[in-house]
Design an enzyme around this catalytic site. Structure first.
Site, PDB file in Angstrom:
ATOM      1  N   GLY A 166     -10.494  19.297  34.298  1.00  0.00           N
ATOM      2  CA  GLY A 166      -9.340  18.535  34.756  1.00  0.00           C
ATOM      3  C   GLY A 166      -8.045  18.880  34.069  1.00  0.00           C
ATOM      4  CG  HIS A 167      -5.682  19.362  30.249  1.00  0.00           C
ATOM      5  ND1 HIS A 167      -5.169  20.285  29.368  1.00  0.00           N
ATOM      6  CD2 HIS A 167      -4.789  18.361  30.294  1.00  0.00           C
ATOM      7  CE1 HIS A 167      -4.020  19.845  28.877  1.00  0.00           C
ATOM      8  NE2 HIS A 167      -3.771  18.673  29.419  1.00  0.00           N
ATOM      9  CG  PHE A 168      -3.497  21.459  33.800  1.00  0.00           C
ATOM     10  CD1 PHE A 168      -3.253  20.130  34.126  1.00  0.00           C
ATOM     11  CD2 PHE A 168      -2.934  21.972  32.645  1.00  0.00           C
ATOM     12  CE1 PHE A 168      -2.430  19.340  33.331  1.00  0.00           C
ATOM     13  CE2 PHE A 168      -2.120  21.183  31.837  1.00  0.00           C
ATOM     14  CZ  PHE A 168      -1.869  19.869  32.173  1.00  0.00           C
ATOM     15  CB  VAL A 198      -3.736  24.354  29.114  1.00  0.00           C
ATOM     16  CG1 VAL A 198      -3.031  24.171  27.781  1.00  0.00           C
ATOM     17  CG2 VAL A 198      -3.018  25.400  29.953  1.00  0.00           C
TER      18      VAL A 198
END
Length: 149
Positions: free
Chosen positions: A49-51, A56
């Protein structure tokens, strides 16, 4: 100077997957300095989810890796405080700065220095680098607590 492999790290830190953010300690100088590494891989759970488009490592996890390194420095420097019911807690952060992203495939080098102790709180400065370039810096405070029942 001495080195800590993952087994030694696991014996000192209470963290486990997916929150253990230190893979190895390369250098240790009692009450002064510790250099550790975190191998950042694409299958880390936070990358989902990041990203999704451009993975990252979250800055808060880079700071957490520095905090775990300070805990290792403090615990290995003061083995008399290490008991089955004691733990080092992250109690403060100052001057956190993020300079470049940390991505899958990077090896994060985490260097922490002990700056002092004040009323039982260790004061440390930390730097996280990738390929010799600064990714993040912060001043970190931690303290030992006994959780005996």
């Amino acid at each position: 100077m001495s080195v800590m492999d993952i087994n030694k790290v696991l014996s000192l830190l209470p963290h486990r997957y997916p929150f253990l953010l230190i893979d190895r300690v390369l250098e240790f100088e009692k009450n002064h300095r510790l250099l550790a590494i975190k191998n950042v891989t694409y299958n880390e759970p936070f990358f989902n989810g990041h990203f999704p488009i451009r993975p990252v490592m979250p800055g808060v996890l880079i700071v957490e890796a520095m905090a775990q390194a300070t805990g290792l420095l403090a615990m290995e420097s003061n083995p008399e405080t290490n008991t089955e019911t004691s733990i080092y807690l992250f109690v403060g952060i100052d001057k956190a700065r993020f300079k470049r992203p940390v991505e899958p495939g990077d090896q994060l080098e985490i260097e922490v220095f002990q700056k002092g102790m004040k009323r039982g709180i260790g004061i440390f400065s930390g730097t996280a680098k990738v390929d010799g370039k600064i990714a993040a810096t912060a001043d970190i405070m931690c303290t030992a607590r006994d959780f005996a029942a």
